[in-house]
Write a protein that holds these residues in place. Sequence first.
Motif, mmCIF file in Angstrom:
data_model
loop_
_atom_site.group_PDB
_atom_site.id
_atom_site.type_symbol
_atom_site.label_atom_id
_atom_site.label_comp_id
_atom_site.label_asym_id
_atom_site.label_seq_id
_atom_site.Cartn_x
_atom_site.Cartn_y
_atom_site.Cartn_z
ATOM 1 N N GLN A 123 -13.706 9.979 8.203
ATOM 2 C CA GLN A 123 -13.679 10.847 7.040
ATOM 3 C C GLN A 123 -12.286 11.430 6.813
ATOM 4 N N VAL A 124 -11.967 11.630 5.523
ATOM 5 C CA VAL A 124 -10.720 12.285 5.119
ATOM 6 C C VAL A 124 -11.099 13.563 4.379
ATOM 7 N N SER A 125 -10.728 14.696 4.923
ATOM 8 C CA SER A 125 -11.030 15.970 4.274
ATOM 9 C C SER A 125 -9.982 16.273 3.207
ATOM 10 N N ILE A 126 -10.324 17.157 2.309
ATOM 11 C CA ILE A 126 -9.372 17.593 1.284
ATOM 12 C C ILE A 126 -8.145 18.226 1.941
ATOM 13 N N GLN A 127 -8.363 18.959 3.014
ATOM 14 C CA GLN A 127 -7.265 19.620 3.710
ATOM 15 C C GLN A 127 -6.308 18.596 4.338
ATOM 16 N N GLU A 128 -6.871 17.555 4.935
ATOM 17 C CA GLU A 128 -6.022 16.524 5.538
ATOM 18 C C GLU A 128 -5.276 15.750 4.456
ATOM 19 N N LEU A 129 -5.968 15.454 3.364
ATOM 20 C CA LEU A 129 -5.321 14.756 2.261
ATOM 21 C C LEU A 129 -4.143 15.565 1.735
ATOM 22 N N ASP A 130 -4.337 16.868 1.579
ATOM 23 C CA ASP A 130 -3.264 17.730 1.085
ATOM 24 C C ASP A 130 -2.080 17.732 2.045
ATOM 25 N N ALA A 131 -2.367 17.801 3.332
ATOM 26 C CA ALA A 131 -1.295 17.812 4.334
ATOM 27 C C ALA A 131 -0.507 16.508 4.317
ATOM 28 N N ARG A 132 -1.209 15.395 4.152
ATOM 29 C CA ARG A 132 -0.526 14.102 4.128
ATOM 30 C C ARG A 132 0.328 13.946 2.877
ATOM 31 N N ILE A 133 -0.153 14.473 1.765
ATOM 32 C CA ILE A 133 0.652 14.433 0.532
ATOM 33 C C ILE A 133 1.891 15.307 0.696
ATOM 34 N N ARG A 134 1.706 16.463 1.283
ATOM 35 C CA ARG A 134 2.820 17.404 1.497
ATOM 36 C C ARG A 134 3.883 16.818 2.416
ATOM 37 N N ASP A 135 3.467 16.057 3.422
ATOM 38 C CA ASP A 135 4.394 15.587 4.464
ATOM 39 C C ASP A 135 4.848 14.146 4.253
ATOM 40 N N ARG A 136 4.847 13.687 3.006
ATOM 41 C CA ARG A 136 5.223 12.290 2.769
ATOM 42 C C ARG A 136 6.669 11.984 3.143
ATOM 43 N N ASP A 137 7.513 13.024 3.226
ATOM 44 C CA ASP A 137 8.906 12.791 3.638
ATOM 45 C C ASP A 137 9.011 12.570 5.152
ATOM 46 N N LYS A 138 7.922 12.898 5.877
ATOM 47 C CA LYS A 138 7.908 12.725 7.328
ATOM 48 C C LYS A 138 7.096 11.514 7.768
ATOM 49 N N GLU A 139 6.036 11.219 7.037
ATOM 50 C CA GLU A 139 5.159 10.098 7.386
ATOM 51 C C GLU A 139 4.707 9.399 6.116
ATOM 52 N N GLU A 140 4.827 8.085 6.085
ATOM 53 C CA GLU A 140 4.468 7.329 4.890
ATOM 54 C C GLU A 140 3.006 7.540 4.525
ATOM 55 N N PHE A 141 2.760 7.800 3.242
ATOM 56 C CA PHE A 141 1.417 8.153 2.788
ATOM 57 C C PHE A 141 0.413 7.022 2.990
ATOM 58 N N VAL A 142 0.872 5.766 2.922
ATOM 59 C CA VAL A 142 -0.058 4.642 3.025
ATOM 60 C C VAL A 142 -0.433 4.319 4.469
ATOM 61 N N VAL A 143 0.200 4.978 5.428
ATOM 62 C CA VAL A 143 -0.099 4.730 6.837
ATOM 63 C C VAL A 143 -0.956 5.873 7.376
ATOM 64 N N TRP A 144 -2.176 5.538 7.809
ATOM 65 C CA TRP A 144 -3.112 6.512 8.380
ATOM 66 C C TRP A 144 -3.590 5.981 9.724
ATOM 67 N N ASP A 145 -3.548 6.815 10.731
ATOM 68 C CA ASP A 145 -3.970 6.422 12.079
ATOM 69 C C ASP A 145 -3.219 5.180 12.550
ATOM 70 N N GLY A 146 -1.956 5.083 12.138
ATOM 71 C CA GLY A 146 -1.129 3.964 12.550
ATOM 72 C C GLY A 146 -1.408 2.656 11.838
ATOM 73 N N LYS A 147 -2.229 2.704 10.784
ATOM 74 C CA LYS A 147 -2.612 1.492 10.070
ATOM 75 C C LYS A 147 -2.297 1.629 8.584
ATOM 76 N N VAL A 148 -1.740 0.574 7.987
ATOM 77 C CA VAL A 148 -1.464 0.579 6.548
ATOM 78 C C VAL A 148 -2.783 0.547 5.786
ATOM 79 N N ARG A 149 -2.948 1.476 4.859
ATOM 80 C CA ARG A 149 -4.216 1.614 4.130
ATOM 81 C C ARG A 149 -4.097 1.201 2.672
ATOM 82 N N LEU A 150 -3.080 0.440 2.344
ATOM 83 C CA LEU A 150 -2.922 -0.006 0.963
ATOM 84 C C LEU A 150 -2.875 -1.516 0.913
#
Length: 450
Positions: A123-150
């Motif tokens: 599951q992806v919570s709204i809070q986690e989604l927001d954090a990942r959007i905020r931190d895109r300069d630190k971690e690529e948005f398409v990579v989750w749990d070490g796996k490309v999701r696009l």
Amino acid sequence: MTVHHLCIWHQSELVATLTHDTMENSWGLVYAPTWKIRPKAFGFSPALSLDAEKHDSQSIRRFIENLLPEGRALDIAASANGVGRSNIYGLIHELGAETTGAFRFLPEHVDGRLEPAHAERRQVSIQELDARIRDRDKEEFVVWDGKVRLSVAGYQDKLLVYVDGRIEDGGAMYLPDYPLASTHILKPQPVDSRFPHMVVNEHFCMSLAKAMGMPVADVFLLRTPRPVLAVTRFDRTPIKTPAGVPSVARRHVIDLCQAADVPVSYKYERNIGGSGVAAQYRDGTSFPTLFNQLKHINNKASDKLLMMRWALFQLLIGNCDAHGKNYSFFMDNQGLKSAPWYDLVSVVQYPAISHELAMAYGDVFNIEEVKGFALADFAVRCNIDRKLMQREAKKMASSARKHAQGLAQTGPYLEEESDFAAQLASYVLLQADRLEQYAGEAVHIKSARL
């Protein structure tokens, strides 16, 4: 000689085997006998039909290449999976379980008959989604749990998710690990400051098309509280298995590049470039390319009308970037049928990027210069009756005037977003007047001048 294989599945049925000879860089495609005898079986595209004895290697490659991400997203996918960005086979091997359309590309050892009950639901919570959007300069948005999701085409940051229920009602979101499939595409506001309010832009343009009665993908403005455009996939339908387990039916869809059997680099009509000598070359997808697909369509009159409306709607909203990967078709045993519209954006709102039209109206690549002669030329090249075009332009202009300002005022937009939406609406109203005027002028231009 090293030949690699991927099995291609539709739901739980084996459809074909894809082969790639690494040394020769050649491709092969063999449809499964059990698939070919099905009453409603269909091929991947017009160029990869069921009845062909052998398929062209480059046609196979082009079809696969058009399934992959583009630009930076492709670079990230290649790097994360340890393959070169030109290694088409390596990329489809890693990303092929969740591509656009009906089919899954799976390694031979993976059982394509697995039911969604066997999927791990991350599951992806709204809070986690927001954090990942905020931190895109630190971690690529398409990579989750070490796996490309696009694994869908396009340049923008996107995330594929399965939504349990209605996203408008707060349905839980999950990452679609095999065998679970996605139902929605999430598109956050781009990091690039040259594209302010891009989410609002696309939401407004898509909502306008829907209000005008056009076939368009459903969109919802999700807030994390950052704005995220949630697009409902029209090639996916949530269902329940006989055991009551949530599942997703997949419908085959291909874009114009795949229908026309051209590489992704041909998505723009000026496939080499728009300046100097390069501007003379126009081998990429064009409006005539689009209308030429009518040869693969049964209900030609209906689809031809939709194609014309799509072309005129781009002028209404100022979408200079309507290219060969922005128009898609459903494909089944009856042939092609136009799919709902998507990626509708008023590009003219962003002065920092090129406003050259992806597809010319006649010979005109500047949206400000699309006037009566260009529309007449467009109609002649696409075999469109100009009086019909005039009537449709008048109807569309009237409908745009009816809905544009109301959508800007009542849409789910915050203060600055509302100002931007009002700016969009004003532009649409101006373009509505221009479209009606110039479509009227196009009727009276003598064919001898074209």
